[in-house]
Design a protein around this motif. Sequence first.
Motif, PDB file in Angstrom:
ATOM      1  N   UNK A 117      -5.137  -1.379 -12.609  1.00  0.00           N
ATOM      2  CA  UNK A 117      -4.188  -1.456 -11.500  1.00  0.00           C
ATOM      3  C   UNK A 117      -3.582  -0.094 -11.183  1.00  0.00           C
ATOM      4  N   UNK A 118      -3.499   0.768 -12.179  1.00  0.00           N
ATOM      5  CA  UNK A 118      -3.058   2.151 -11.910  1.00  0.00           C
ATOM      6  C   UNK A 118      -4.083   2.858 -11.023  1.00  0.00           C
ATOM      7  N   UNK A 119      -5.381   2.639 -11.321  1.00  0.00           N
ATOM      8  CA  UNK A 119      -6.436   3.241 -10.503  1.00  0.00           C
ATOM      9  C   UNK A 119      -6.435   2.677  -9.081  1.00  0.00           C
ATOM     10  N   UNK A 120      -6.051   1.396  -8.942  1.00  0.00           N
ATOM     11  CA  UNK A 120      -6.072   0.742  -7.632  1.00  0.00           C
ATOM     12  C   UNK A 120      -4.790   0.984  -6.832  1.00  0.00           C
ATOM     13  N   UNK A 121      -3.636   0.747  -7.482  1.00  0.00           N
ATOM     14  CA  UNK A 121      -2.359   0.761  -6.771  1.00  0.00           C
ATOM     15  C   UNK A 121      -1.369   1.797  -7.298  1.00  0.00           C
ATOM     16  N   UNK A 122      -1.846   2.675  -8.179  1.00  0.00           N
ATOM     17  CA  UNK A 122      -0.982   3.741  -8.679  1.00  0.00           C
ATOM     18  C   UNK A 122      -0.652   4.735  -7.566  1.00  0.00           C
ATOM     19  N   UNK A 123       0.112   5.744  -7.883  1.00  0.00           N
ATOM     20  CA  UNK A 123       0.559   6.707  -6.861  1.00  0.00           C
ATOM     21  C   UNK A 123      -0.610   7.440  -6.198  1.00  0.00           C
ATOM     22  N   UNK A 124      -1.711   7.560  -6.943  1.00  0.00           N
ATOM     23  CA  UNK A 124      -2.905   8.181  -6.354  1.00  0.00           C
ATOM     24  C   UNK A 124      -4.074   7.193  -6.368  1.00  0.00           C
ATOM     25  N   UNK A 125      -3.750   5.887  -6.393  1.00  0.00           N
ATOM     26  CA  UNK A 125      -4.774   4.857  -6.455  1.00  0.00           C
ATOM     27  C   UNK A 125      -5.559   4.746  -5.162  1.00  0.00           C
ATOM     28  N   UNK A 126      -6.744   4.172  -5.244  1.00  0.00           N
ATOM     29  CA  UNK A 126      -7.639   4.089  -4.082  1.00  0.00           C
ATOM     30  C   UNK A 126      -7.033   3.221  -2.978  1.00  0.00           C
ATOM     31  N   UNK A 127      -6.405   2.108  -3.326  1.00  0.00           N
ATOM     32  CA  UNK A 127      -5.784   1.244  -2.319  1.00  0.00           C
ATOM     33  C   UNK A 127      -4.547   1.923  -1.734  1.00  0.00           C
ATOM     34  N   UNK A 128      -3.769   2.575  -2.599  1.00  0.00           N
ATOM     35  CA  UNK A 128      -2.558   3.291  -2.150  1.00  0.00           C
ATOM     36  C   UNK A 128      -2.915   4.368  -1.137  1.00  0.00           C
ATOM     37  N   UNK A 129      -3.931   5.169  -1.469  1.00  0.00           N
ATOM     38  CA  UNK A 129      -4.347   6.255  -0.565  1.00  0.00           C
ATOM     39  C   UNK A 129      -4.901   5.706   0.743  1.00  0.00           C
ATOM     40  N   UNK A 130      -5.697   4.643   0.651  1.00  0.00           N
ATOM     41  CA  UNK A 130      -6.287   4.045   1.855  1.00  0.00           C
ATOM     42  C   UNK A 130      -5.201   3.527   2.805  1.00  0.00           C
ATOM     43  N   UNK A 131      -4.234   2.781   2.252  1.00  0.00           N
ATOM     44  CA  UNK A 131      -3.158   2.222   3.085  1.00  0.00           C
ATOM     45  C   UNK A 131      -2.290   3.324   3.685  1.00  0.00           C
ATOM     46  N   UNK A 132      -2.051   4.359   2.906  1.00  0.00           N
ATOM     47  CA  UNK A 132      -1.205   5.458   3.387  1.00  0.00           C
ATOM     48  C   UNK A 132      -1.909   6.279   4.458  1.00  0.00           C
ATOM     49  N   UNK A 133      -3.195   6.592   4.217  1.00  0.00           N
ATOM     50  CA  UNK A 133      -3.924   7.452   5.153  1.00  0.00           C
ATOM     51  C   UNK A 133      -4.356   6.705   6.415  1.00  0.00           C
ATOM     52  N   UNK A 134      -4.674   5.422   6.275  1.00  0.00           N
ATOM     53  CA  UNK A 134      -5.201   4.655   7.414  1.00  0.00           C
ATOM     54  C   UNK A 134      -4.108   3.988   8.235  1.00  0.00           C
ATOM     55  N   UNK A 143       4.362   0.134 -10.881  1.00  0.00           N
ATOM     56  CA  UNK A 143       4.889   0.532 -12.190  1.00  0.00           C
ATOM     57  C   UNK A 143       6.141  -0.278 -12.552  1.00  0.00           C
ATOM     58  N   UNK A 144       6.533  -0.205 -13.810  1.00  0.00           N
ATOM     59  CA  UNK A 144       7.732  -0.899 -14.260  1.00  0.00           C
ATOM     60  C   UNK A 144       7.518  -2.392 -14.433  1.00  0.00           C
ATOM     61  N   UNK A 145       8.588  -3.161 -14.213  1.00  0.00           N
ATOM     62  CA  UNK A 145       8.561  -4.604 -14.433  1.00  0.00           C
ATOM     63  C   UNK A 145       7.491  -5.289 -13.586  1.00  0.00           C
ATOM     64  N   UNK A 146       7.370  -4.887 -12.322  1.00  0.00           N
ATOM     65  CA  UNK A 146       6.401  -5.520 -11.417  1.00  0.00           C
ATOM     66  C   UNK A 146       4.981  -5.408 -11.949  1.00  0.00           C
ATOM     67  N   UNK A 147       4.615  -4.199 -12.359  1.00  0.00           N
ATOM     68  CA  UNK A 147       3.268  -3.979 -12.875  1.00  0.00           C
ATOM     69  C   UNK A 147       2.990  -4.778 -14.135  1.00  0.00           C
ATOM     70  N   UNK A 148       3.958  -4.779 -15.056  1.00  0.00           N
ATOM     71  CA  UNK A 148       3.790  -5.541 -16.300  1.00  0.00           C
ATOM     72  C   UNK A 148       3.611  -7.025 -15.985  1.00  0.00           C
TER      73      UNK A 148
END
Length: 549
Positions: A117-134, A143-148
């Motif tokens: 999930x860090x790779x997908x939705x982390x600060x530099x994750x693929x989904x994070x970058x896609x949503x931000x750039x597109x 991260x934090x409670x939500x991620x756990x």
Amino acid sequence: MKQSTNRKDIWTLITIGIIILYAFVLIFPLFSLLKESFEKDGQFSLAYFVQFFEKKYYYSALFNSLKVTLAVTLASLVIAVPLAYVMTTIKIKGKLYLQILILVSSMAPPFIGAYSWILLLGRNGIVTNFMRDTFHFGTPDIYGFTGILVVLTLQLVPLIYMFLMGAFKNIDNSLIEAAESMGLSRFRTIVKVIMPLIIPTILAGSLLVFMRALADFGTPMLIGEGYKTLPVLIFNEFTSEMGGDAGFAAAISVIVVVVALTIFLLQNYVTNKKSFSMSALNPIKEKKEKRLKNVIAYIFVYGYITLAILPMLYVVYTAFLKTSGRIFVKGYSLESFQMAFERSGDTIWHTFMLGLISLGIIVAVAILIAYVTVRRRSIMTSGLDILSMIPYIVPGSVLGVSLLLGFNSEPLALSGTATIIIIAFVIRRLPYTIRSSAAIIHQINPSIEEASASLGASTFRTFYKITLPMMMPGVISGAILSWVTIISELSTSILLYTVKTKTMSIGIYTEVVRGNYGVAAALATILIAITVISLLIFFKLTGKKEVAL
């Protein structure tokens, strides 16, 4: 008469021997832990407990752990109950393969899910970058409670699901038909008829989820980002670079055990009040629902399984990507696997060596414990049965601290050796094989053994020639499940390992912490492959397509 006495004596000796073994490898370390927590400067003291409850930094970890475990348990229930109901009552295409995928998703180590999930939705994750750039849209913070919560819920839903699948199969469909004939809607039938019947099963599954969530170390350590839970706090206090405080870590461990024991006893009390037996003469049958309900059922089932299996698939995918230093670049390559074998090849060997030795001991001991607790009931075997349940209550990090405190000086200086790792593996994973072995002994008619004894066979010859071969399907089932959990063990081994006993799970964890995601993904892929192959062997040998709990 003499044969009967010998039979009694030999099984009594076996029971005593196993109890002594448990006393040495489990009770003695736990006693050492308790002693360390109440002792400071060589004298009895409550200073460590006062220190814990005086500072918010420490006692907030207790509230964090309770918040996580309760939230994960409730979230798992919200998903698992309707999932099991839909899979039992509605015809779903590909159900056989979906069952296997649900099971596989529960067997991978939780920290691999956190890493995914860090790779997908982390600060530099693929989904994070896609949503931000597109779409110029930020994704929720993983991260934090939500991620756990997300990681552990997706990981632990199958535990309650597998309990409930067995319970739903034992519900007599006549009860549901009678309720509907009296005018109850489907929803009211579920609430008024089905839910009361599955309450004991829900409580049993919830306890297992609660204990697993409470004990998990890797997930909050990787994705928590400062959201400290008790296992993380124990690890930090015990291994602090500024000089770990074993006494304080022991006191925190005692608090964890008290919390776990309280929940266990409370669940046991409620379950005993609500327990009853069910026998389905007319079991629930699958049927095709109307269009809208059918669509909703498919979206729910396939949606959950996609979310549960996606992180694992993405880790496997990234293992084949090219890397430049610590980052992934365009193109595909086997470089990560090459680097994994060059840098962490020993971890694969250690995993198999330590795992197989532990498994051999588990099988031998579990067979004897299962037999004496089922066939030779006495005060001693009842005590042995209770001892074998203790690992369900004691989290892995607590057991690790206990073993280090118990075996840290001559003549019992085992810290840093392979022996202490094997002891930890055996203690933690023995209950799986005991449980499945005991379950199958209950199905073996005692008259078969009595017939053998009446023909003059000794007690051991009867056991070896008659009972043991009939036990093997249950033994194999438990052994494979023990094996799958051994190779993914982290919370105990992270405290006990050295360079010579570093396993794959520790290798994955350390590579993630260092930011070597390619190597971590390659090792995780190998571990996932071993897990899947082990489960396929389980299905082949047992003829099952699910694991009964």
